[in-house]
Design a protein around this motif. Structure first.
Motif, PDB file in Angstrom:
ATOM      1  N   ALA A 163       0.830  -1.206   0.000  1.00 45.61           N
ATOM      2  CA  ALA A 163       0.000   0.000   0.000  1.00 45.61           C
ATOM      3  C   ALA A 163       0.863   1.254   0.000  1.00 45.61           C
ATOM      4  O   ALA A 163       0.640   2.191  -0.790  1.00 45.61           O
ATOM      5  CB  ALA A 163      -0.923  -0.005   1.218  1.00 45.61           C
ATOM      6  N   LYS A 166       2.907   1.656  -3.322  1.00 50.03           N
ATOM      7  CA  LYS A 166       2.105   2.192  -4.434  1.00 50.03           C
ATOM      8  C   LYS A 166       1.895   3.698  -4.292  1.00 50.03           C
ATOM      9  O   LYS A 166       1.981   4.440  -5.271  1.00 50.03           O
ATOM     10  CB  LYS A 166       0.749   1.482  -4.504  1.00 50.03           C
ATOM     11  N   THR A 286      -6.167  12.592  -2.437  1.00 48.56           N
ATOM     12  CA  THR A 286      -5.809  11.256  -2.921  1.00 48.56           C
ATOM     13  C   THR A 286      -5.463  10.434  -1.690  1.00 48.56           C
ATOM     14  O   THR A 286      -4.654  10.866  -0.856  1.00 48.56           O
ATOM     15  CB  THR A 286      -4.602  11.321  -3.876  1.00 48.56           C
ATOM     16  N   VAL A 288      -5.007   6.300   0.223  1.00 49.87           N
ATOM     17  CA  VAL A 288      -4.986   4.834   0.229  1.00 49.87           C
ATOM     18  C   VAL A 288      -6.250   4.397   0.979  1.00 49.87           C
ATOM     19  O   VAL A 288      -6.487   4.830   2.104  1.00 49.87           O
ATOM     20  CB  VAL A 288      -3.737   4.287   0.952  1.00 49.87           C
ATOM     21  N   SER A 289      -7.045   3.576   0.339  1.00 47.86           N
ATOM     22  CA  SER A 289      -8.317   3.152   0.930  1.00 47.86           C
ATOM     23  C   SER A 289      -8.246   1.684   1.324  1.00 47.86           C
ATOM     24  O   SER A 289      -8.055   0.811   0.469  1.00 47.86           O
ATOM     25  CB  SER A 289      -9.453   3.371  -0.079  1.00 47.86           C
ATOM     26  N   GLN A 290      -8.379   1.424   2.624  1.00 45.70           N
ATOM     27  CA  GLN A 290      -8.346   0.043   3.106  1.00 45.70           C
ATOM     28  C   GLN A 290      -9.732  -0.600   2.976  1.00 45.70           C
ATOM     29  O   GLN A 290     -10.748   0.054   3.187  1.00 45.70           O
ATOM     30  CB  GLN A 290      -7.896   0.007   4.568  1.00 45.70           C
ATOM     31  N   PRO A 291      -9.773  -1.896   2.648  1.00 50.07           N
ATOM     32  CA  PRO A 291     -11.058  -2.587   2.426  1.00 50.07           C
ATOM     33  C   PRO A 291     -11.713  -2.997   3.737  1.00 50.07           C
ATOM     34  O   PRO A 291     -11.742  -4.178   4.106  1.00 50.07           O
ATOM     35  CB  PRO A 291     -10.641  -3.803   1.591  1.00 50.07           C
ATOM     36  N   GLN A 322      -5.575  -6.504  -0.184  1.00 55.53           N
ATOM     37  CA  GLN A 322      -4.975  -5.400  -0.919  1.00 55.53           C
ATOM     38  C   GLN A 322      -5.797  -4.117  -0.764  1.00 55.53           C
ATOM     39  O   GLN A 322      -7.001  -4.149  -0.533  1.00 55.53           O
ATOM     40  CB  GLN A 322      -4.856  -5.754  -2.412  1.00 55.53           C
ATOM     41  N   THR A 323      -5.119  -2.988  -0.892  1.00 54.67           N
ATOM     42  CA  THR A 323      -5.771  -1.685  -0.785  1.00 54.67           C
ATOM     43  C   THR A 323      -6.058  -1.116  -2.175  1.00 54.67           C
ATOM     44  O   THR A 323      -5.539  -1.596  -3.181  1.00 54.67           O
ATOM     45  CB  THR A 323      -4.877  -0.689  -0.037  1.00 54.67           C
ATOM     46  N   ASP A 324      -6.890  -0.082  -2.213  1.00 56.93           N
ATOM     47  CA  ASP A 324      -7.126   0.695  -3.435  1.00 56.93           C
ATOM     48  C   ASP A 324      -6.618   2.113  -3.209  1.00 56.93           C
ATOM     49  O   ASP A 324      -6.375   2.522  -2.072  1.00 56.93           O
ATOM     50  CB  ASP A 324      -8.625   0.749  -3.760  1.00 56.93           C
ATOM     51  N   ILE A 325      -6.477   2.846  -4.301  1.00 51.66           N
ATOM     52  CA  ILE A 325      -6.124   4.268  -4.190  1.00 51.66           C
ATOM     53  C   ILE A 325      -7.243   5.093  -4.815  1.00 51.66           C
ATOM     54  O   ILE A 325      -7.639   4.863  -5.959  1.00 51.66           O
ATOM     55  CB  ILE A 325      -4.786   4.583  -4.866  1.00 51.66           C
ATOM     56  N   PHE A 326      -7.793   6.008  -4.009  1.00 52.61           N
ATOM     57  CA  PHE A 326      -8.787   6.950  -4.511  1.00 52.61           C
ATOM     58  C   PHE A 326      -8.038   8.173  -5.020  1.00 52.61           C
ATOM     59  O   PHE A 326      -7.322   8.831  -4.271  1.00 52.61           O
ATOM     60  CB  PHE A 326      -9.762   7.354  -3.400  1.00 52.61           C
TER      61      PHE A 326
END
Length: 335
Positions: A163, A166, A286, A288-291, A322-326
């Protein structure tokens, strides 16, 4: 006088073994189940959970020990887990230990005395000493977010190294070289993992790690304010900051605003968690978005599988998510 299982047996003509099997979630023929449920309604029968717990050594409760109830990450996970546990007949007893090791041990001891069927813990004491006595009961423990060396239990984690890697890599791709880090306390597992990801991203892009650009906060809003103020004052050539938790992200935004530093014109920023807050900011952050929903689901499911005694399960389950990025507008390309 309150109705008993014997009253239900007399009303239905079924044996006590069948009635008991129904109440303990065993297999009961459909026609018998209907008879039992009709008798329960007619007799206004209520299950004595305390008495049943003494007989079966099961209380249908799961203890949850977390560092901060007012932490958005914790709150979202608890909410999701409670829904799933409740749908399977389990109640959650939630204890907030205020990020205090002593309070954390007291919470686990309290839950042990309450004879909970299992404990879900986002640990503060990374030695695991607070869990030693409960572990002797043989009941399941599921850790969230942090692993403890030497504790034999299941764990649901986010890939924090990836995370951070990235997030920082994205800043480097926008031509940023002087990237500050607002990290968490050294003793926290996730803080160390995110620090590793930050350092790995820099090294992979041929950028030397500068200790002056690293500041450790305490996972609070005020900690974020103080950290970003320190970084800006000590590093006039810094062009971007990566903040590694939600509260400190909020603090960093407050700190930049109070110093009159414009984002992203003067400082680009990537934060962590809380999509609604990120979208509410101007410019949108912007992050890092945790699930959190998936963390809650995986944690509750592992606990339920352990409580059901599923023999095919491995000794230890470690789920790494895994994380996503907004993508907001808080990053500006350099040059």
């Amino acid at each position: 006088m309150a109705a008993t299982m014997k009253d239900i047996a007399r009303r239905t003509g079924l044996g006590l073994a069948t009635i008991s099997s129904y109440f303990n979630g065993g297999n009961v023929r459909e026609k018998n189940r209907i008879k039992i449920e009709e008798a329960i309604e007619e007799l206004h029968y209520e299950v004595n959970e305390v008495a049943r717990g003494l007989k079966t050594n099961a209380t249908k409760t799961v203890g949850v020990v977390i560092p901060e109830l007012n932490n958005v990450f914790c709150a979202e996970i608890i909410s999701g887990m409670e829904d799933i546990l409740r749908s399977h007949g389990y109640a959650a007893i939630v204890c907030d230990c205020r990020t205090d090791k002593k309070l954390e041990k007291e919470a686990v001891d309290f839950l042990t005395r309450k004879r909970v069927d299992g404990i879900i813990n986002m640990p503060v004491d990374m030695t695991g000493a607070h869990l030693n006595e409960f572990q002797k009961t043989g009941k399941p423990i599921v850790l969230i977010d942090r692993m403890i060396q030497g504790i034999s239990c299941d764990c649901v984690l986010v890939d924090n190294v990836n995370a951070a890697e990235k997030a920082v890599g994205m800043l480097v791709e926008q031509q940023h070289q002087k990237i500050g880090l607002i990290g968490g306390p050294d003793e926290v597992f996730t803080a160390r993992q995110r620090m590793l990801g930050y350092m790995k991203a820099l090294k992979d892009h041929g950028i030397a790690v500068d200790e002056k650009l690293i500041c450790h906060g305490d996972y609070t809003i005020q900690g974020g304010v103080q950290a970003v103020e320190e970084l800006v004052k000590e590093n006039p050539d810094m062009t971007a900051v990566f903040v590694t938790n939600y509260e400190m992200t909020m603090g960093a935004v407050i700190g930049l605003n109070e110093m009159g530093v414009s984002m992203p014109e003067e400082i680009s920023l990537v934060g962590f968690d809380n999509l609604p807050f990120a979208r509410a900011c101007r410019p949108a952050l912007t992050i890092v978005s945790q699930p959190t929903e998936k963390i809650a689901r995986e944690t509750a499911q592992i606990m339920l599988e352990r409580l059901e005694g599923r023999e095919e399960l491995p000794d230890h389950i470690v789920r790494k998510l895994q994380t996503d990025i907004f993508m907001g507008k808080s990053i500006r390309r350099q040059g």
